[in-house]
Scaffold this active site. Structure first.
Site, PDB file in Angstrom:
ATOM      1  NE  ARG A  56     -21.496  -4.468  15.239  1.00  0.00           N
ATOM      2  CZ  ARG A  56     -20.867  -3.338  15.935  1.00  0.00           C
ATOM      3  NH1 ARG A  56     -20.154  -2.792  15.289  1.00  0.00           N
ATOM      4  NH2 ARG A  56     -21.453  -3.207  17.102  1.00  0.00           N
ATOM      5  CE1 TYR A 110     -25.824 -14.819  -8.478  1.00  0.00           C
ATOM      6  CE2 TYR A 110     -26.080 -12.675  -7.189  1.00  0.00           C
ATOM      7  CZ  TYR A 110     -26.323 -14.112  -7.397  1.00  0.00           C
ATOM      8  OH  TYR A 110     -27.233 -14.879  -6.402  1.00  0.00           O
ATOM      9  CG  ASP A 183     -18.127 -12.746  -8.157  1.00  0.00           C
ATOM     10  OD1 ASP A 183     -17.694 -13.784  -7.722  1.00  0.00           O
ATOM     11  OD2 ASP A 183     -19.231 -12.093  -7.757  1.00  0.00           O
ATOM     12  CE  LYS A 208     -24.129 -18.792  -4.940  1.00  0.00           C
ATOM     13  NZ  LYS A 208     -23.978 -17.827  -5.812  1.00  0.00           N
TER      14      LYS A 208
HETATM   15  C1  LIG Z   1     -24.337 -16.371  -5.923  1.00  0.00           C
HETATM   16  C2  LIG Z   1     -23.477 -15.165  -6.310  1.00  0.00           C
HETATM   17  C3  LIG Z   1     -23.026 -14.011  -5.569  1.00  0.00           C
HETATM   18  C4  LIG Z   1     -23.909 -13.646  -4.310  1.00  0.00           C
HETATM   19  O1  LIG Z   1     -23.712 -14.387  -3.256  1.00  0.00           O
HETATM   20  P1  LIG Z   1     -24.673 -14.776  -2.253  1.00  0.00           P
HETATM   21  O2  LIG Z   1     -24.008 -15.561  -1.180  1.00  0.00           O
HETATM   22  O3  LIG Z   1     -25.964 -15.159  -2.606  1.00  0.00           O
HETATM   23  O4  LIG Z   1     -24.872 -13.387  -1.446  1.00  0.00           O
HETATM   24  C5  LIG Z   1     -22.379 -12.940  -6.155  1.00  0.00           C
HETATM   25  N1  LIG Z   1     -21.602 -13.586  -7.298  1.00  0.00           N
HETATM   26  C6  LIG Z   1     -21.773 -14.459  -7.856  1.00  0.00           C
HETATM   27  C7  LIG Z   1     -20.901 -14.868  -9.162  1.00  0.00           C
HETATM   28  C8  LIG Z   1     -22.667 -15.446  -7.537  1.00  0.00           C
HETATM   29  O5  LIG Z   1     -22.756 -16.797  -8.150  1.00  0.00           O
END
Ligand SMILES: *Cc1c(COP(=O)(O)O)cnc(C)c1O
Length: 397
Positions: A56, A110, A183, A208
């Site tokens: 952790r 998001y 992000d 992603k």
């Molecule tokens: C999918 C996504 C998230 C969240 O990510 P997870 O891995 O599903 O928790 C946050 N920001 C964007 C732009 C995303 O496409």
């Protein structure tokens, strides 16, 4: 001779430390780590020497991934998380979001990020002001008025593919001493590196493009060394850790990130141009098209003359039933709730990511009942186009 039970527990473990270096990082499925002397362990706990003690707190496979993502983003350090949402939560807390503080967020972040701020953090006394992220005067005004601890935006937003002018967002944030969280999931560091444009934290849903193959849920925050310590101190308490197996898969995915993303962007540019000319499509959102309101900004910010690999488009005069017919008629492109994979994927924003909004609100922000989001994969673009074409014909019929 130890008994069979004892042999079963200990045999093969803790072999002498190798004097070779594996070419690829091993998966360290170990929760704890031994040192030759307890003084070493004590020094690690004291923070005077590095090293893993408990997973952790840190794990060698995760360290490898963190080193790689930090290098790709041009940052000093990174911390991995169990998901993109855990990473966003970690960055917000490290940036100082706590009772009595304000966060300023782009309105089209998001869906789960919006809800994290608007619902969960709101109950803990953090106030969030949402603003049209493309209206920099509005961003500056709300920041001057509320003096937030942090600003958060996305390099390229979902599903309308709007861009944040990150250098300007950074100036606005730093004018009041706030941290900027970006992000960068949709752009990836191949197209844009927010830290080089003033951002303080870059967050990714590694689920992603970074991992890229639709088989890992993960997240990462990239920042400087001091902030990374804060992120780690928080995560030691919250425990939103990425597993070593997922870290390894993500590290493997990263090796082909530039190859995948370049191919996906090339495919997307071709498909967007084709869609824009299609009689059954009334509008295409893609930063690479001259019709995109921020086409010039996208050209300035994004590298490799590439504009991302997500497209959204409106089916002409379509309602939900038409879109469903279209999506069900697709043979190659998969109707799946994710993006950034090697596979091409479609999603219906009005029924998924933006379902919680009422239809009027959706239309007002540009998400009509006929809008489809397409995440372009690495297949042959001619095959993707052929599949979209036959499905568009069927949907109309
Ligand atoms: C999918 C996504 C998230 C969240 O990510 P997870 O891995 O599903 O928790 C946050 N920001 C964007 C732009 C995303 O496409």
């Amino acid at each position: 001779m130890a008994s069979f039970h004892t042999i079963a527990v200990h045999a093969g473990e803790r072999l002498p430390r190798p004097d070779f270096t594996p070419v690829a990082t091993p998966i360290y499925h170990s929760v704890a780590y031994l040192y030759d002397e307890l003084a070493d362990l004590d020094a690690i706990f004291a923070g005077t020497r590095p090293g893993p003690v408990y997973t952790r707190y840190g794990n060698p496979t995760l360290t490898a991934l963190e080193t790689a993502v930090a290098a790709l983003e041009g940052g000093e350090a990174a911390l991995c998380y169990a998901s993109g949402m855990a990473a966003i939560h970690g960055a917000l807390l490290a940036a100082g979001a706590r009772a009595g503080t304000t966060v300023v967020a782009a309105r089209d972040v998001y869906g789960a990020t919006y809800a994290l701020l608007d619902r969960l953090l709101a109950t803990q006394g953090v106030q969030t002001r949402f603003v049209d992220g493309t209206d920099l005067a509005a961003v500056a005004a709300i920041v001057a008025e509320t003096r937030p601890v942090a600003l958060i935006c996305e390099t390229i937003s979902n599903p309308l593919l709007r861009l944040a002018d990150v250098p300007r967002w950074a100036e606005i944030a730093h004018a009041v001493g706030a941290a900027l969280i970006v992000d960068n999931t949709f752009a990836t560091p191949y197209l844009f590196r927010p830290l080089e444009h003033g951002a303080d934290y870059v967050v990714h849903s590694a689920t992603k493009y970074l991992a890229g193959h639709g088989d890992v849920l993960g997240g990462v925050v990239v920042t400087d060394a001091a902030r990374r310590t804060t992120l780690n101190e928080i995560n030691k308490l919250v425990g939103g850790n990425l597993g070593p197996q997922e870290a390894w898969l993500t590290l493997r995915g990263l090796k082909t990130l530039p190859l995948r993303v370049q191919r996906q962007c090339d495919n997307a540019a071709q498909i967007a141009t084709w869609l824009a000319d299609h009689p059954r499509v009334s509008h295409v959102n893609y930063p690479g098209l001259p019709t995109h309101p921020q086409h010039a900004l996208a050209g300035r910010l994004l590298a490799h003359a590439a504009f991302g690999a997500v497209i959204s488009f409106d089916l002409r005069d379509a309602r939900r039933e038409t879109v469903f017919r279209f999506m069900e008629a697709l043979r190659l492109v998969l109707p799946a709730t994710t993006l950034g994979d090697v596979y091409s994927l479609v999603l219906y924003p009005a029924g998924s990511s933006h379902r919680a909004l009422d239809a009027d609100m959706r239309r007002r922000i540009g998400i009509g009942d006929g809008l489809v989001r397409l995440s372009v994969g690495i297949e042959d673009p001619a095959d993707i186009v052929a599949d979209l074409d036959q499905a568009l014909q069927k949907a109309a019929g």
